[in-house]
Design a protein around this motif. Structure first.
Motif, PDB file in Angstrom:
ATOM      1  N   ALA B  74      50.222  28.547  39.269  1.00 62.19           N
ATOM      2  CA  ALA B  74      50.118  27.557  37.790  1.00 62.19           C
ATOM      3  C   ALA B  74      50.840  26.188  38.109  1.00 62.19           C
ATOM      4  O   ALA B  74      50.101  25.368  37.370  1.00 62.19           O
ATOM      5  CB  ALA B  74      51.324  28.037  36.904  1.00 62.19           C
ATOM      6  N   LEU B  75      51.476  26.077  39.082  1.00 63.85           N
ATOM      7  CA  LEU B  75      51.820  24.600  39.709  1.00 63.85           C
ATOM      8  C   LEU B  75      50.701  23.946  40.247  1.00 63.85           C
ATOM      9  O   LEU B  75      50.476  22.730  40.012  1.00 63.85           O
ATOM     10  CB  LEU B  75      53.231  24.660  40.521  1.00 63.85           C
ATOM     11  CG  LEU B  75      54.227  25.322  40.076  1.00 63.85           C
ATOM     12  CD1 LEU B  75      55.439  25.250  41.166  1.00 63.85           C
ATOM     13  CD2 LEU B  75      54.913  24.473  38.698  1.00 63.85           C
ATOM     14  N   ASP B  80      54.336  21.272  36.041  1.00 67.69           N
ATOM     15  CA  ASP B  80      55.504  20.421  36.582  1.00 67.69           C
ATOM     16  C   ASP B  80      56.338  21.377  37.330  1.00 67.69           C
ATOM     17  O   ASP B  80      56.676  20.880  38.430  1.00 67.69           O
ATOM     18  CB  ASP B  80      55.867  19.493  35.605  1.00 67.69           C
ATOM     19  CG  ASP B  80      55.062  18.823  34.762  1.00 67.69           C
ATOM     20  OD1 ASP B  80      54.436  17.839  35.401  1.00 67.69           O
ATOM     21  OD2 ASP B  80      54.626  19.132  33.697  1.00 67.69           O
ATOM     22  N   LYS B  81      56.877  22.280  36.810  1.00 63.03           N
ATOM     23  CA  LYS B  81      58.043  23.038  37.601  1.00 63.03           C
ATOM     24  C   LYS B  81      57.871  24.482  37.166  1.00 63.03           C
ATOM     25  O   LYS B  81      57.363  24.758  36.188  1.00 63.03           O
ATOM     26  CB  LYS B  81      59.400  22.265  37.311  1.00 63.03           C
ATOM     27  CG  LYS B  81      59.709  22.076  35.995  1.00 63.03           C
ATOM     28  CD  LYS B  81      60.984  21.550  35.638  1.00 63.03           C
ATOM     29  CE  LYS B  81      61.178  21.417  34.331  1.00 63.03           C
ATOM     30  NZ  LYS B  81      62.384  20.682  33.925  1.00 63.03           N
ATOM     31  N   LEU B 189      42.195  21.516  45.778  1.00 58.98           N
ATOM     32  CA  LEU B 189      43.042  21.517  46.999  1.00 58.98           C
ATOM     33  C   LEU B 189      44.099  20.409  46.790  1.00 58.98           C
ATOM     34  O   LEU B 189      45.383  21.090  47.338  1.00 58.98           O
ATOM     35  CB  LEU B 189      42.072  21.046  48.021  1.00 58.98           C
ATOM     36  CG  LEU B 189      42.455  21.525  49.533  1.00 58.98           C
ATOM     37  CD1 LEU B 189      42.877  22.985  49.722  1.00 58.98           C
ATOM     38  CD2 LEU B 189      41.809  21.044  50.356  1.00 58.98           C
ATOM     39  N   PRO B 190      43.887  19.495  46.401  1.00 55.78           N
ATOM     40  CA  PRO B 190      45.008  18.612  46.289  1.00 55.78           C
ATOM     41  C   PRO B 190      46.393  19.330  45.286  1.00 55.78           C
ATOM     42  O   PRO B 190      47.516  19.004  45.694  1.00 55.78           O
ATOM     43  CB  PRO B 190      44.542  17.092  45.659  1.00 55.78           C
ATOM     44  CG  PRO B 190      43.128  17.240  45.886  1.00 55.78           C
ATOM     45  CD  PRO B 190      42.834  18.664  46.031  1.00 55.78           C
ATOM     46  N   GLY B 191      45.764  19.785  44.293  1.00 57.04           N
ATOM     47  CA  GLY B 191      46.635  20.466  43.463  1.00 57.04           C
ATOM     48  C   GLY B 191      47.549  21.471  44.451  1.00 57.04           C
ATOM     49  O   GLY B 191      48.849  21.460  43.965  1.00 57.04           O
ATOM     50  N   LYS B 196      53.167  22.575  46.494  1.00 58.13           N
ATOM     51  CA  LYS B 196      54.018  23.130  47.366  1.00 58.13           C
ATOM     52  C   LYS B 196      55.277  22.496  47.288  1.00 58.13           C
ATOM     53  O   LYS B 196      56.505  23.016  47.678  1.00 58.13           O
ATOM     54  CB  LYS B 196      53.749  23.240  48.730  1.00 58.13           C
ATOM     55  CG  LYS B 196      52.703  24.148  49.065  1.00 58.13           C
ATOM     56  CD  LYS B 196      51.830  23.847  50.360  1.00 58.13           C
ATOM     57  CE  LYS B 196      50.750  25.129  50.676  1.00 58.13           C
ATOM     58  NZ  LYS B 196      50.103  24.807  51.853  1.00 58.13           N
ATOM     59  N   LYS B 197      55.421  21.289  46.786  1.00 56.83           N
ATOM     60  CA  LYS B 197      56.480  20.318  46.714  1.00 56.83           C
ATOM     61  C   LYS B 197      57.252  20.322  45.436  1.00 56.83           C
ATOM     62  O   LYS B 197      58.209  19.528  44.966  1.00 56.83           O
ATOM     63  CB  LYS B 197      56.148  18.907  47.032  1.00 56.83           C
ATOM     64  CG  LYS B 197      55.793  18.778  48.509  1.00 56.83           C
ATOM     65  CD  LYS B 197      55.451  17.285  48.936  1.00 56.83           C
ATOM     66  CE  LYS B 197      54.919  17.184  50.327  1.00 56.83           C
ATOM     67  NZ  LYS B 197      53.676  16.592  50.525  1.00 56.83           N
ATOM     68  N   LYS B 198      56.486  20.934  44.336  1.00 54.87           N
ATOM     69  CA  LYS B 198      57.013  20.793  42.946  1.00 54.87           C
ATOM     70  C   LYS B 198      58.362  21.773  42.948  1.00 54.87           C
ATOM     71  O   LYS B 198      58.447  22.737  43.607  1.00 54.87           O
ATOM     72  CB  LYS B 198      55.990  21.484  41.954  1.00 54.87           C
ATOM     73  CG  LYS B 198      54.832  20.320  41.634  1.00 54.87           C
ATOM     74  CD  LYS B 198      53.842  20.647  40.821  1.00 54.87           C
ATOM     75  CE  LYS B 198      52.817  19.799  40.762  1.00 54.87           C
ATOM     76  NZ  LYS B 198      51.636  20.021  39.827  1.00 54.87           N
TER      77      LYS B 198
END
Lengths: 320, 262
Positions: B74-75, B80-81, B189-191, B196-198
């Protein structure tokens, strides 16, 4: 101690849903087995005469919440009124039809009453003094027996599964508190289709088409018309844009339990089978003799639906 | 606009479901786990609202460690989080207990709108979302195929038998997504890289102030006593005939005389 059975009925414009009669009949059967009283609840506006007609299905009492504010179903008003009736009467079991409205209401009501709810039941039986509720899970790939701890116990029954049995008696019709309370939603508009269209989940006969139709549903529609049934569709047919989402039968669509399900050009993906496996009689018509649908059907025809289905329609017309 | 989406990880609908040795649960080893298909519609709708109005989309999910994969999905779609409720004491919670846990988490968060799938395709309960709405004291609108927000009011089109109802309510509102609401996007792919950082918080029942003695397998109001395979059907009768006409005649005859459904 909680005692007796409530059946929450559903009506729109003075016409009850068929599943309400199924729930009442099931309620009568269980009430007789338990030697317990059965009460039907009717909410609406100007529904006292409508409500009295439920006598045919044998409730001991018919509780009528009649108020202009209850003319249309709203989650808040109906939950408020019914929760109050439940709290004052303290029934052991509450039955409701698992229509779209019934699902919306029963889930809210169960949370309000802090009670267990068995959704979409296909059977209820007594083991000793305990109710055992049978309900499909994983889209019907598994059938669960569940019991409900505590009271009241709520069970929403799947439309078209339980038998309607008339058991007329002279029921006492009583008005109950119809104070809607705070209602936080407002119905702006009804967009109802013509009433002669048979609702898919309540149809006695469903004729469904899949990839094998190639997008042409005219033969499927003609057969459904001749049979007085409804048209269903596989996910492929919906994803291809051949049919609206509301026609989809399957684990991610509607669950149907008609007397007769005719699957035309549907291969039988597991998620489709989940939506129709409780149909009483299943017919599969498919070109491919290896199609998985044949493993779930009672009658199979290996053939081209474009030719077999119109021929079938003609045969059906001869019967009438 | 603060939007919270309730998400559940479930077995893929193409999965074969097998009953475990205990007779009351399913074998989970070989299953492929995915986001509940109706929750995909819920996430997609949340993202569209955020794109139109601004705001934050938070994913709230309860389940064991592997649930993180579904939250990350979902992220990756653009939420967003995430908040992951993971506590062994919550395992086996029935629909109402699950709703109590989710509602406890929501009470500590800002929300204007809560969106969930109209049902999860494992338990088929249709219960958690309306129960959350009840516990939060906010209106519910179930089985929604269209929505429009104007100011602090949402107008939803709800599927009903034989058509639809258009229903309006003031925010905060919980609505459930029905097929037809939208076509969910795939994670890019960018998503996936960004996801991973969200932020993804893990919470226990203690963090939420939920008494473990009120939830979980030991406190089910709805308790599975047995799981069974669907009743077996009689062996299939294949209809004989050399041409479509004969096949149709023989089939209708069987349905009329033997099955007695016509």
């Amino acid at each position: 101690m909680a005692q007796g059975i409530f059946v929450i009925t559903e009506q729109r414009g003075g016409t009850f849903r068929k599943v309400s009669f199924e729930a009442l009949s099931e309620g009568r059967r269980l009430a007789d087995a338990k030697n317990a009283p059965l009460a039907a609840i009717v909410c609406g506006s100007g529904v006292e005469d409508t409500a009295a007609a439920l006598e045919k299905y044998g409730p001991d009492r018919i509780l009528v919440a009649d108020d202009a504010s209850l003319a249309d179903y709203t989650t808040d008003a109906y939950t408020n009124v019914i929760a109050k009736a439940v709290q004052s009467e303290d029934p052991e079991l509450i039955l409701i039809g698992a229509s779209i409205t019934g699902k919306d209401l029963s889930a809210r009501l169960a949370a309000r009453l802090d009670a267990g709810l068995a959704m979409d039941c296909v059977g209820i039986r007594l083991e000793g003094d305990d109710f055992i509720f049978t309900r499909p899970m994983y889209g019907g790939k598994v059938i669960a027996d569940v019991k409900i701890n505590g009271t009241p116990k709520l069970a929403a029954i799947r439309p078209n599964v339980m038998a309607i049995a008339e058991a007329p008696r002279s029921s006492a019709v009583e008005k109950i508190d119809a104070e809607a309370g705070e209602v936080k939603t407002r119905i702006v508009e009804w967009k109802l289709e013509s009433t002669d269209k048979v609702e898919l989940t309540e149809a006695d006969i469903v004729v469904s088409g899949g990839r094998g139709t190639g997008g042409d549903f005219s033969a499927i529609e003609a057969l459904a018309d001749a049979l007085g049934g409804a048209v269903g569709a596989s996910r492929t047919a919906v994803d291809e844009g051949w049919r609206p989402h509301s026609d989809q039968v399957g684990q991610t669509g509607k669950v149907v339990s008609p007397n007769l399900y005719v699957a035309c050009g549907i291969s039988g993906a597991i998620q489709h089978l989940a939506g129709m496996s409780t149909s009483k009689v299943i017919v599969a018509i498919n070109k491919d003799p290896e199609a998985p649908i044949f493993s779930k059907a009672d009658y199979g025809v290996v053939g081209d639906l474009a030719q077999v289905v119109p021929a079938m329609t003609e045969e059906v017309k001869k019967l009438k | 606009m603060e939007i919270v989406v309730l998400v559940k990880q479930v077995p893929d609908t193409e999965s074969l479901i097998q009953i475990a040795g205990d007779g009351v649960s399913i074998k989970t080893e070989d299953l492929k786990w995915v986001m509940n298909p109706y929750d995909e519609f819920a996430v997609e709708e949340a993202l569209r609202i955020k794109e139109a109005q601004g705001g934050t989309v938070t994913i709230l999910s309860m389940g064991p460690a592997k649930t993180v994969e579904t939250i990350r999905t979902a992220l990756a779609m653009g939420a967003d989080k995430g908040i992951h409720i993971n506590d062994p004491a919550a395992e086996g919670s029935d629909a109402l207990a699950t709703a109590k846990i989710l509602a406890a988490a929501l009470k500590e968060m800002p929300y204007d709108l809560i969106i969930a799938g109209m049902r999860a395709v494992d338990g088929d309960n249709y219960q958690v979302a309306p129960a959350v709405a009840e516990l939060l004291g906010i209106p519910q609108i179930t089985q929604v195929i269209q929505e429009e927000i104007t100011g602090d009011t949402i107008r939803c089109t709800q599927v009903v038998e034989g058509g639809a109802a258009v229903i309006e309510a003031k925010l905060p509102v919980l609505f459930t997504a029905q097929r037809g609401l939208n076509e969910p996007r795939y994670a890019s792919l960018p998503g996936i890289m960004k996801a991973k950082k969200k932020p993804l918080d893990t919470k226990t029942l203690a963090d939420l102030g939920v008494d473990a003695a009120t939830v979980g397998a030991q406190n089910q109001k709805v308790q599975i006593t047995a799981l069974n395979p669907p009743p077996a059907r009689q062996a299939i009768t294949m209809i004989e005939g050399d041409d479509p006409q004969t096949l149709a005649v023989n089939l209708v005859k069987k349905l009329h005389e033997e099955a007695k459904v016509l």
